[in-house]
Design an enzyme around this catalytic site. Structure first.
Site, short mmCIF file in Angstrom:
data_model
loop_
_atom_site.label_atom_id
_atom_site.label_comp_id
_atom_site.label_asym_id
_atom_site.label_seq_id
_atom_site.Cartn_x
_atom_site.Cartn_y
_atom_site.Cartn_z
CD GLN A 264 -2.88 -0.82 -0.11
OE1 GLN A 264 -3.38 0.26 -0.40
NE2 GLN A 264 -3.03 -1.89 -0.88
CG HIS A 267 -0.90 2.38 -4.14
ND1 HIS A 267 -1.19 2.19 -5.47
CD2 HIS A 267 -1.37 1.28 -3.50
CE1 HIS A 267 -1.81 1.04 -5.63
NE2 HIS A 267 -1.92 0.46 -4.45
CD GLU A 332 -8.53 1.62 -0.88
OE1 GLU A 332 -8.72 1.64 -2.10
OE2 GLU A 332 -7.50 2.11 -0.35
CG HIS A 333 -7.36 -2.51 0.48
ND1 HIS A 333 -6.71 -1.33 0.16
CD2 HIS A 333 -7.93 -2.96 -0.66
CE1 HIS A 333 -6.88 -1.08 -1.12
NE2 HIS A 333 -7.62 -2.05 -1.66
CG ASP A 366 -4.62 -3.79 -5.45
OD1 ASP A 366 -5.69 -3.37 -4.99
OD2 ASP A 366 -3.50 -3.43 -5.01
CG HIS A 425 -50.11 16.81 -2.91
ND1 HIS A 425 -49.73 18.05 -3.31
CD2 HIS A 425 -49.05 15.98 -3.12
CE1 HIS A 425 -48.48 18.00 -3.75
NE2 HIS A 425 -48.04 16.74 -3.65
#
Length: 435
Positions: A264, A267, A332-333, A366, A425
């Site tokens: 990670q 990145h 996220e993960h 991924d 209505h």
């Protein structure tokens, strides 16, 4: 002694939660320069269409083009890119695409309805989006996996037309990206990028038709452009830096955990890699592995900065506490690097994706495990989900009221409408009532 490459925290410390929240905090800094540039680009493309896109492509991608037709790739070039791959790459791309497609086919929603005793029929109609735009980073960056993860669920959903945009700075095309477009059945590909590509998809130009939704990753200019055009079109999300949280104990492999943290961290310097572990000795082993393995990594500078800035090795009292902290983080993960990982899955309420057991490494997710790798970040897993087939389908309510049903429902509606002070209505419903 060298300074530690990643901070150590103890969940038992009185100020731990405040320290954790500070570590998790991330807000993209407002950049007036980016805001101004994106605003001008969107305005220009909306006003002059192709001419603005061509001008920005000349300026930013250094491509001398005279007409938009020169920026659209024929399908024959996509097929040639696929055919030109080596056997190993082509087979890997095919296997990944097949797995992603099989997973997303199970997500496809179907229309339904039911009939009440008085003949009233209620239901939901599922309809795919007509046209979707897919943004793919280009040039030296190679993200065929992004093509797979965005294009396949759109195609499975039944999207009528999928238009891909990918910048090609100085004409540099990535064959893997083009091959992925071929294997997923992308309908049209334009070699444009940046905020101007987002604008072209959102507003339409003389050549590029307006889409209904824009998906796919991009740089800060692309993210800001997507944020600004939301409402005119749909978008997948405005994603933050990538994140991994690993829950482990003494049953893990220190080198594996260290490398998963690296995966990670490489990145982006803003990516976040955190370990929650019940065993202090294992944390020591992971720390040693980080220091030993880091010099061997080609992207070691990025990894080191990411780990130092936003990473942490956290000692917890128990796996119960680890799960509670994980739910606060909403990563996220999430990797459950445990021998008995299956026993803890139900304890996790908030995560984009859960990787269960020592063999379920996030890197497989991924590329080729099957589930989508477009996941909620920045704690948004508390309220949002991975990209999926459902993101490319609309739900329309179907209301078929029988004459008998109108007698009962009309009275109910009349009472509620008068209560809200909406007399028209009420009268509209009352007119269907039998005297």
């Amino acid at each position: 002694m060298a300074p530690p490459s990643i901070r150590r925290l103890d969940a038992r410390a009185p100020d731990f939660l405040a320290t954790l929240d500070a570590l998790l905090a991330f807000e993209a800094e407002a950049d007036d320069r980016i805001d101004a540039a994106v605003s001008e680009i969107l305005r220009a493309v909306r006003s002059t269409g192709d001419a603005a896109v061509i001008e920005y492509t000349r300026r930013f991608d250094h491509l001398e083009v005279g007409a938009m037709v020169e920026l659209e790739l024929p399908k024959s070039e996509l097929k040639a890119a696929l055919a030109g791959l080596g056997l190993e790459q082509r087979e890997a791309l095919r296997i990944a695409a097949d797995r992603v497609r099989e997973y997303h086919e199970r997500q496809k929603g179907e229309s339904w309805e039911y009939t009440e005793a008085d003949g009233t029929r209620l239901g939901q109609k599922i309809t795919p989006l007509d046209r979707v735009g897919l943004y793919v980073p280009g040039g030296r960056a190679s993200y065929p996996s992004s093509v797979l993860m965005n294009a396949i669920p759109a195609k499975v959903a039944g999207v009528g037309e999928l238009i891909m945009v990918v910048p090609t700075p100085r004409g540099e095309k990535n064959p893997l990206v083009l091959a992925a477009a071929a294997i997923t059945g992308v309908d049209r590909v334009f070699t444009i990028g940046g905020a101007q590509a987002v604008a072209a998809l959102a507003y339409g130009t003389q050549t590029i038709p307006q889409v209904d939704k824009i998906v796919g990753p991009g740089n800060a200019y692309v993210a800001e452009a997507k944020r600004r055009v939301f409402g005119t079109v749909g978008i997948d999300m405005v994603a933050g830096p990538s994140e991994v949280l690993i829950i482990s104990d003494a049953s893990g492999h220190a080198d594996w955990v260290a490398m998963d943290l690296f995966a990670q961290a490489e990145h982006d310097e803003l990516a976040q890699s955190i370990l929650l572990c019940t065993d202090a000795g294992f944390i020591d082993a992971v720390s040693e592995a980080i220091d030993r393995l880091l010099p061997t990594m080609p992207r070691r500078d990025t990894i080191a900065k990411s780990l130092a800035n936003r990473g942490a090795l956290i000692h917890v009292d128990s796996l119960e506490q680890a799960c509670a902290i994980a739910n606060r983080i909403a990563p996220e993960h999430l990797e459950l690097a445990l021998d008995d990982a299956e026993d803890w899955v139900d304890r996790i309420r908030h995560a984009g994706a859960i990787f269960v057991g020592h063999w379920a490494v996030e890197a497989l997710g991924d590329y080729c495990a099957g589930p989508n790798h477009v996941l909620p970040t920045m704690r948004s897993a508390r309220f949002s989900s991975p990209l999926g087939t459902y993101d490319f389908q609309k739900r329309t309510s179907i209301v078929h009221i029988s004459e008998a049903g109108a007698q009962h429902l009309g009275k109910v509606a009349s009472v509620l409408a008068h209560g809200e002070g909406l007399q028209a209505h009420a009268r509209s419903a009352e007119m269907r009532l039998k005297v």
